[in-house]
Write a protein that holds these residues in place. Structure first.
Motif, mmCIF file in Angstrom:
data_model
loop_
_atom_site.group_PDB
_atom_site.id
_atom_site.type_symbol
_atom_site.label_atom_id
_atom_site.label_comp_id
_atom_site.label_asym_id
_atom_site.label_seq_id
_atom_site.Cartn_x
_atom_site.Cartn_y
_atom_site.Cartn_z
ATOM 1 N N ASP A 206 -9.946 -16.255 -14.995
ATOM 2 C CA ASP A 206 -8.739 -15.567 -15.444
ATOM 3 C C ASP A 206 -7.769 -15.350 -14.300
ATOM 4 O O ASP A 206 -8.109 -15.471 -13.125
ATOM 5 N N LEU A 207 -6.552 -15.065 -14.669
ATOM 6 C CA LEU A 207 -5.455 -14.923 -13.722
ATOM 7 C C LEU A 207 -5.707 -13.809 -12.716
ATOM 8 O O LEU A 207 -5.416 -13.963 -11.531
ATOM 9 N N ASP A 208 -6.247 -12.696 -13.166
ATOM 10 C CA ASP A 208 -6.485 -11.567 -12.265
ATOM 11 C C ASP A 208 -7.458 -11.941 -11.151
ATOM 12 O O ASP A 208 -7.248 -11.589 -9.990
ATOM 13 N N ALA A 209 -8.520 -12.671 -11.507
ATOM 14 C CA ALA A 209 -9.514 -13.067 -10.500
ATOM 15 C C ALA A 209 -8.911 -14.041 -9.489
ATOM 16 O O ALA A 209 -9.141 -13.913 -8.280
ATOM 17 N N VAL A 210 -8.135 -15.000 -9.963
ATOM 18 C CA VAL A 210 -7.524 -15.981 -9.055
ATOM 19 C C VAL A 210 -6.484 -15.305 -8.168
ATOM 20 O O VAL A 210 -6.415 -15.564 -6.966
ATOM 21 N N ALA A 211 -5.690 -14.406 -8.737
ATOM 22 C CA ALA A 211 -4.681 -13.687 -7.957
ATOM 23 C C ALA A 211 -5.348 -12.822 -6.892
ATOM 24 O O ALA A 211 -4.897 -12.782 -5.739
ATOM 25 N N ALA A 212 -6.438 -12.149 -7.259
ATOM 26 C CA ALA A 212 -7.169 -11.332 -6.288
ATOM 27 C C ALA A 212 -7.761 -12.207 -5.183
ATOM 28 O O ALA A 212 -7.764 -11.818 -4.011
ATOM 29 N N GLU B 148 4.966 -24.893 -11.495
ATOM 30 C CA GLU B 148 4.429 -24.460 -12.783
ATOM 31 C C GLU B 148 3.589 -23.209 -12.571
ATOM 32 O O GLU B 148 3.161 -22.938 -11.451
ATOM 33 N N THR B 149 3.391 -22.455 -13.640
ATOM 34 C CA THR B 149 2.612 -21.228 -13.517
ATOM 35 C C THR B 149 1.135 -21.573 -13.334
ATOM 36 O O THR B 149 0.715 -22.697 -13.653
ATOM 37 N N PRO B 150 0.326 -20.634 -12.846
ATOM 38 C CA PRO B 150 -1.104 -20.895 -12.718
ATOM 39 C C PRO B 150 -1.747 -21.272 -14.059
ATOM 40 O O PRO B 150 -2.612 -22.151 -14.107
ATOM 41 N N GLY B 151 -1.308 -20.628 -15.147
ATOM 42 C CA GLY B 151 -1.852 -20.958 -16.468
ATOM 43 C C GLY B 151 -1.520 -22.382 -16.881
ATOM 44 O O GLY B 151 -2.379 -23.097 -17.414
ATOM 45 N N LEU C 216 -3.686 -24.787 -14.740
ATOM 46 C CA LEU C 216 -5.069 -24.829 -15.196
ATOM 47 C C LEU C 216 -5.185 -25.593 -16.515
ATOM 48 O O LEU C 216 -6.099 -26.408 -16.687
ATOM 49 N N THR C 217 -4.256 -25.376 -17.419
ATOM 50 C CA THR C 217 -4.264 -26.116 -18.686
ATOM 51 C C THR C 217 -4.127 -27.605 -18.433
ATOM 52 O O THR C 217 -4.852 -28.414 -19.034
ATOM 53 N N HIS C 218 -3.245 -28.010 -17.546
ATOM 54 C CA HIS C 218 -3.067 -29.435 -17.248
ATOM 55 C C HIS C 218 -4.320 -30.037 -16.647
ATOM 56 O O HIS C 218 -4.702 -31.157 -16.985
ATOM 57 N N HIS D 14 3.088 -11.063 -8.814
ATOM 58 C CA HIS D 14 3.585 -11.697 -7.597
ATOM 59 C C HIS D 14 2.940 -13.075 -7.428
ATOM 60 O O HIS D 14 3.601 -14.033 -7.011
ATOM 61 N N PHE D 15 1.675 -13.181 -7.776
ATOM 62 C CA PHE D 15 0.975 -14.465 -7.697
ATOM 63 C C PHE D 15 1.618 -15.501 -8.624
ATOM 64 O O PHE D 15 1.836 -16.643 -8.220
ATOM 65 N N ILE D 16 1.937 -15.100 -9.845
ATOM 66 C CA ILE D 16 2.576 -16.034 -10.789
ATOM 67 C C ILE D 16 3.892 -16.554 -10.217
ATOM 68 O O ILE D 16 4.157 -17.760 -10.235
ATOM 69 N N ARG D 17 4.714 -15.638 -9.696
ATOM 70 C CA ARG D 17 6.009 -16.053 -9.136
ATOM 71 C C ARG D 17 5.827 -16.956 -7.921
ATOM 72 O O ARG D 17 6.510 -17.983 -7.793
ATOM 73 N N ALA D 18 4.937 -16.581 -7.018
ATOM 74 C CA ALA D 18 4.733 -17.369 -5.797
ATOM 75 C C ALA D 18 4.146 -18.749 -6.125
ATOM 76 O O ALA D 18 4.565 -19.758 -5.556
ATOM 77 N N PHE D 19 3.198 -18.804 -7.042
ATOM 78 C CA PHE D 19 2.574 -20.070 -7.428
ATOM 79 C C PHE D 19 3.606 -21.002 -8.057
ATOM 80 O O PHE D 19 3.683 -22.183 -7.720
ATOM 81 N N LYS D 20 4.428 -20.453 -8.958
ATOM 82 C CA LYS D 20 5.441 -21.280 -9.611
ATOM 83 C C LYS D 20 6.477 -21.783 -8.606
ATOM 84 O O LYS D 20 6.910 -22.936 -8.678
ATOM 85 N N ALA D 21 6.841 -20.960 -7.654
ATOM 86 C CA ALA D 21 7.793 -21.390 -6.630
ATOM 87 C C ALA D 21 7.205 -22.504 -5.770
ATOM 88 O O ALA D 21 7.912 -23.441 -5.382
ATOM 89 N N ALA D 22 5.923 -22.424 -5.485
ATOM 90 C CA ALA D 22 5.282 -23.419 -4.620
ATOM 91 C C ALA D 22 4.937 -24.710 -5.350
ATOM 92 O O ALA D 22 5.075 -25.802 -4.792
ATOM 93 N N TYR D 23 4.463 -24.614 -6.607
ATOM 94 C CA TYR D 23 3.934 -25.786 -7.308
ATOM 95 C C TYR D 23 4.731 -26.214 -8.533
ATOM 96 O O TYR D 23 4.405 -27.226 -9.166
#
Length: 132
Positions: A21-27, A46-49, A52-54, A35-44
């Motif tokens: 889940d997102l909380d575990a990966v963000a931690a 797409e969102t972490p979700g 992972l789906t892809h 903040h993790f969602i925003r930073a991940f999307k800026a770097a890659y």
């Protein structure tokens, strides 16, 4: 950026875990959830979700082409808990349902791997299942 790569590596490693889940990966990355969602999307891009789906859909495509497993078995092996959600996301990503994808791509290479071997390799069997 290093923490984001570590979190991405964790998703690449544990993509089949339905409990990922997102909380575990963000931690794991040392970020708050949002903040993790925003930073991940800026770097890659797409969102972490979405990432992972892809990854899960890519693995499902491979299994549909190579393994003699049902769509339901593949759905659970790649980390989805709902066949409906899996099929909808698969169609959104590929333009085909899982069954249509298999029909279109089977026969373009080696023979299908028997389902029992694919399940064993993918960790689909639990020790002691079946009362043994």
């Amino acid at each position: 950026m290093r923490q984001l790569r570590l979190a991405k590596d964790a998703m690449d490693r544990d993509w089949a875990d339905p409990g990922l889940d997102l909380d575990a990966v963000a931690a794991h990355a040392g970020y708050s959830r949002y903040h993790f969602i925003r930073a991940f999307k800026a770097a890659y891009g797409e969102t972490p979700g979405q990432y992972l789906t892809h990854r899960r859909i890519e693995r499902a495509e491979e299994m549909l082409r190579t393994a003699n497993l049902t769509v339901t078995e593949i759905c659970h092996l790649v980390g989805f808990s709902s066949v409906g959600t899996f099929s909808a996301r698969f169609k959104t990503w590929t333009g085909l349902t899982p069954s249509e994808y298999r029909t279109k791509h089977v026969g373009r290479g080696a023979a299908l791997i028997p389902g029992c071997y694919a399940m064993l390799w993918a960790g689909g069997f639990r020790p002691g299942a079946g009362g043994r």
